[in-house]
Design a protein around this motif. Structure first.
Motif, mmCIF file in Angstrom:
data_model
loop_
_atom_site.group_PDB
_atom_site.id
_atom_site.type_symbol
_atom_site.label_atom_id
_atom_site.label_comp_id
_atom_site.label_asym_id
_atom_site.label_seq_id
_atom_site.Cartn_x
_atom_site.Cartn_y
_atom_site.Cartn_z
ATOM 1 N N THR A 31 1.225 8.876 7.146
ATOM 2 C CA THR A 31 1.854 10.062 6.547
ATOM 3 C C THR A 31 1.547 10.137 5.059
ATOM 4 O OG1 THR A 31 3.598 10.009 8.177
ATOM 5 C CG2 THR A 31 4.118 11.134 6.141
ATOM 6 N N LEU A 32 1.655 9.000 4.377
ATOM 7 C CA LEU A 32 1.363 8.977 2.936
ATOM 8 C C LEU A 32 -0.101 9.313 2.650
ATOM 9 C CD1 LEU A 32 3.442 5.859 1.827
ATOM 10 C CD2 LEU A 32 3.815 8.202 1.085
ATOM 11 N N SER A 33 -0.977 8.887 3.553
ATOM 12 C CA SER A 33 -2.401 9.227 3.380
ATOM 13 C C SER A 33 -2.588 10.741 3.479
ATOM 14 C CB SER A 33 -3.252 8.547 4.458
ATOM 15 O OG SER A 33 -2.973 7.194 4.503
ATOM 16 N N ILE A 34 -1.901 11.375 4.448
ATOM 17 C CA ILE A 34 -1.995 12.841 4.596
ATOM 18 C C ILE A 34 -1.465 13.509 3.333
ATOM 19 C CG2 ILE A 34 -1.098 14.837 5.894
ATOM 20 C CD1 ILE A 34 -1.003 12.917 8.367
ATOM 21 N N TRP A 35 -0.351 13.001 2.825
ATOM 22 C CA TRP A 35 0.250 13.586 1.612
ATOM 23 C C TRP A 35 -0.656 13.403 0.395
ATOM 24 C CZ3 TRP A 35 5.888 11.546 2.727
ATOM 25 C CH2 TRP A 35 6.481 12.399 3.679
ATOM 26 N N GLY A 77 0.301 20.009 4.305
ATOM 27 C CA GLY A 77 0.370 18.549 4.226
ATOM 28 C C GLY A 77 1.776 18.025 4.450
ATOM 29 N N ILE A 78 2.767 18.675 3.814
ATOM 30 C CA ILE A 78 4.158 18.217 3.968
ATOM 31 C C ILE A 78 4.589 18.349 5.436
ATOM 32 C CG2 ILE A 78 6.570 18.655 3.317
ATOM 33 C CD1 ILE A 78 5.580 19.536 0.554
ATOM 34 N N VAL A 79 4.266 19.504 6.050
ATOM 35 C CA VAL A 79 4.673 19.739 7.445
ATOM 36 C C VAL A 79 3.976 18.742 8.376
ATOM 37 C CG1 VAL A 79 4.618 21.400 9.355
ATOM 38 C CG2 VAL A 79 5.157 22.199 7.067
ATOM 39 N N VAL A 80 2.659 18.629 8.250
ATOM 40 C CA VAL A 80 1.912 17.757 9.170
ATOM 41 C C VAL A 80 2.349 16.295 8.993
ATOM 42 C CG1 VAL A 80 -0.401 16.869 9.741
ATOM 43 C CG2 VAL A 80 -0.072 19.306 9.347
ATOM 44 N N GLY A 81 2.404 15.850 7.738
ATOM 45 C CA GLY A 81 2.765 14.452 7.469
ATOM 46 C C GLY A 81 4.156 14.108 7.956
ATOM 47 N N TYR A 82 5.123 14.933 7.601
ATOM 48 C CA TYR A 82 6.503 14.590 7.969
ATOM 49 C C TYR A 82 6.730 14.711 9.483
ATOM 50 C CZ TYR A 82 11.395 13.685 7.380
ATOM 51 O OH TYR A 82 12.637 13.102 7.465
ATOM 52 N N SER A 83 6.132 15.735 10.093
ATOM 53 C CA SER A 83 6.297 15.902 11.542
ATOM 54 C C SER A 83 5.682 14.722 12.294
ATOM 55 C CB SER A 83 5.645 17.195 12.016
ATOM 56 O OG SER A 83 6.198 18.283 11.360
ATOM 57 N N PHE A 84 4.536 14.285 11.836
ATOM 58 C CA PHE A 84 3.887 13.136 12.477
ATOM 59 C C PHE A 84 4.783 11.900 12.376
ATOM 60 C CE2 PHE A 84 1.258 9.291 11.919
ATOM 61 C CZ PHE A 84 0.676 9.249 13.176
ATOM 62 N N THR A 122 0.845 -1.205 0.000
ATOM 63 C CA THR A 122 0.000 0.000 0.000
ATOM 64 C C THR A 122 0.874 1.246 0.000
ATOM 65 O OG1 THR A 122 -1.468 -1.277 1.415
ATOM 66 C CG2 THR A 122 -2.043 1.018 1.097
ATOM 67 N N ALA A 123 1.951 1.226 0.803
ATOM 68 C CA ALA A 123 2.856 2.391 0.873
ATOM 69 C C ALA A 123 3.502 2.635 -0.487
ATOM 70 C CB ALA A 123 3.917 2.165 1.944
ATOM 71 N N ASN A 124 3.958 1.554 -1.128
ATOM 72 C CA ASN A 124 4.578 1.701 -2.458
ATOM 73 C C ASN A 124 3.587 2.270 -3.475
ATOM 74 O OD1 ASN A 124 6.998 0.755 -1.617
ATOM 75 N ND2 ASN A 124 6.767 -1.301 -2.451
ATOM 76 N N VAL A 132 5.247 -0.399 14.032
ATOM 77 C CA VAL A 132 4.727 0.962 14.284
ATOM 78 C C VAL A 132 5.161 1.896 13.159
ATOM 79 C CG1 VAL A 132 4.847 2.955 15.848
ATOM 80 C CG2 VAL A 132 4.639 0.658 16.780
ATOM 81 N N LEU A 133 6.425 1.784 12.761
ATOM 82 C CA LEU A 133 6.956 2.697 11.740
ATOM 83 C C LEU A 133 6.249 2.565 10.395
ATOM 84 C CD1 LEU A 133 10.809 3.071 12.238
ATOM 85 C CD2 LEU A 133 9.029 4.762 12.535
ATOM 86 N N PRO A 134 6.060 1.336 9.854
ATOM 87 C CA PRO A 134 5.315 1.247 8.577
ATOM 88 C C PRO A 134 3.902 1.800 8.674
ATOM 89 C CG PRO A 134 6.410 -0.821 9.029
ATOM 90 C CD PRO A 134 6.596 0.026 10.235
ATOM 91 N N MET A 135 3.263 1.604 9.830
ATOM 92 C CA MET A 135 1.891 2.126 9.979
ATOM 93 C C MET A 135 1.902 3.655 10.020
ATOM 94 S SD MET A 135 -0.376 -0.393 12.326
ATOM 95 C CE MET A 135 0.754 -1.098 13.496
ATOM 96 N N ALA A 136 2.888 4.205 10.732
ATOM 97 C CA ALA A 136 3.004 5.672 10.802
ATOM 98 C C ALA A 136 3.313 6.243 9.416
ATOM 99 C CB ALA A 136 4.104 6.056 11.788
#
Lengths: 253, 192
Positions: A202-206, A161-168, A9-11, A194-198
């Motif tokens: 982030t990708l969803s926000i982007w 989006g970039i700020v919120v996603g990357y900061s999260f 999904t991330a890819n 945890v990291l892949p889910m986070a």
């Protein structure tokens, strides 16, 4: 199974984001950010190849590439910094000052560790090294977001989006890597998911905020801006100190 | 486990500042943009009467009358309603100081003469003011407006001083808008 779903999904989301940016012709607006996204996608595909054809080399390869992704992550912070403050001379001056203070503190810390000879390598393991890199990123992002909030710098949907996603993602990474680098906890598989889910969050926000191009709002007209800063700050300072002292006096009555 | 705490703190701190910014920049500001012009106009019209309103809310006259003429049940109702009014009035006072700070920040973010030391000092000073004003609101909420009128008398003096300072500041920051505000204020005074 969950790992595979997250991974694919991330890819897919990364490919989608890159395709949209090329199709909408806004890849050139945020070049460093899309470079980061492209690098992460390539690393992810390389990992898949290593995992399939040379599974024994996968753990070492994973941590080296993870370290690379964390390094490229600094480019995203640079993108955020340069895009947000480029039209605000006052805010950029304060940001420069504070970020230089952080840089000086980090250099002093490294030099002090080198002189004492106690902990020259910043981390004992790759996880600890990435944790320290993410910790520094979180401090930088904290300063940038605090300045954004304090100076109420207006920014467009893409940059939000970039700020919120990357900061999260960075905040989650710091906490999970901090936990994972504890002695005895590194081998537990739970914290690694945890990291892949986070990252997927982030990708969803982007995907939501970078679907199309939204320009940053322009600052107000120059004529209203070029006022006497010294006079203004003295007035504000007097108002605040007077307000504070009177409230304090009130509290003592 | 204690080694984890600094990283946990750092992550939570970043999430907190992110949440605050998102709330302020997206949720709160979009609502404020809709309300600001109306609030601004109302503020200009009622500047003169605001101090009178504060004196009335915290003054002893109404309370003395209620104590003398009404049963305890009405006295309790009066105290409850006055507490709500007093808190609303204090919040408006806090908003006025925030307007001064916002005017400063709007200029400072684009000024090439900005000084880091001064900005840090102002930010800390404003933070301290917010803490103190919120404490005062808490105190009124706990003890009621009648018991805290001595404290508020000091605040009233400050509001009068702050109004003058704010007008001087706005005359420099935004002369056109200041003239409009002044005209509105004079009309408001003449009408009242």
């Amino acid at each position: 199974m969950l790992k595979h779903i997250l991974w694919w999904t991330a890819n897919f989301a990364e490919v989608l984001l890159l395709a949209r940016s090329i199709q909408g012709k806004f890849v050139k607006r945020y070049p460093t950010f899309y470079f980061y996204l492209g690098s992460v996608l390539i690393v992810s595909l390389l990992r898949f190849a290593v995992f399939t054809f040379r599974p024994s080399s996968y753990p070492a390869f994973y941590w080296y590439t993870q370290y690379f992704a964390a390094t490229v992550g600094y480019a995203v912070i640079l993108e955020i910094y340069s895009q947000i403050f480029k039209k605000y001379r006052g805010a950029v001056r304060i940001a420069n000052g504070l970020l230089l203070c952080i840089l000086a503190a980090v250099i002093l810390n490294i030099v002090a560790s080198a002189v004492s000879g106690s902990a020259w390598p910043p981390g004992e393991t790759m996880a600890a090294l990435e944790r320290d890199m993410r910790a520094l990123q979180s401090v930088l992002l904290f300063v940038i977001i605090a300045l954004l909030a304090y100076y109420k710098v207006p920014i467009g949907r893409n940059l939000i989006g970039i700020v919120v996603g990357y900061s999260f993602y960075v905040a989650t990474s710091v906490m999970s890597l901090g936990f994972g680098s504890l002695p005895g906890f590194g081998s537990r598989p739970g914290w690694r998911s945890v990291l892949p889910m986070a990252y997927l969050a982030t990708l969803s926000i982007w995907c939501f905020t970078l679907w199309s191009y939204h320009a940053n709002p322009e600052p107000g007209p120059e004529s209203k801006i070029e006022r006497d800063y010294r006079f203004l700050s003295e007035q504000t300072s007097r108002i605040l100190s007077r307000a504070r002292s009177l409230l304090k006096m009130g509290g003592e009555l | 486990m204690i080694q984890w705490l600094p990283y946990l703190f750092l992550g939570l701190l970043l999430l907190a500042v992110l949440g605050w910014w998102v709330w302020d920049a997206i949720v709160h500001r979009s609502a404020a943009e809709l309300l600001t012009p109306r609030q601004h106009r109302l503020g200009a019209e009622s500047v003169g009467s605001r101090r009178d309103l504060g004196e009335r809310i915290f003054g002893p006259q109404d309370w003395d009358f209620v104590v003398r003429e009404t049963p305890p049940q009405i006295q309790r109702m009066f105290q409850r309603d006055r507490t709500l009014l007093a808190i609303a009035w204090l919040r408006r006072t806090r908003i006025r100081t925030s307007q001064v700070m916002h005017a400063h920040v709007a200029v400072a973010r684009q000024s090439k003469d900005v000084q880091i030391g001064m900005e840090v000092k102002l930010a800390l000073s404003y933070l301290l003011f917010l803490i103190l004003s919120n404490s005062l609101i808490g105190w009124v909420w706990l003890r009621g407006p009648v018991q805290t009128r001595r404290i508020v008398r000091q605040t009233l003096q400050w509001v009068a001083w702050q109004r003058a300072a704010f007008e001087r500041l706005m005359a420099v920051v935004d002369p056109a808008n200041h003239k409009a505000l002044e005209t509105g204020f004079n009309q408001g005074t003449a009408q009242s």
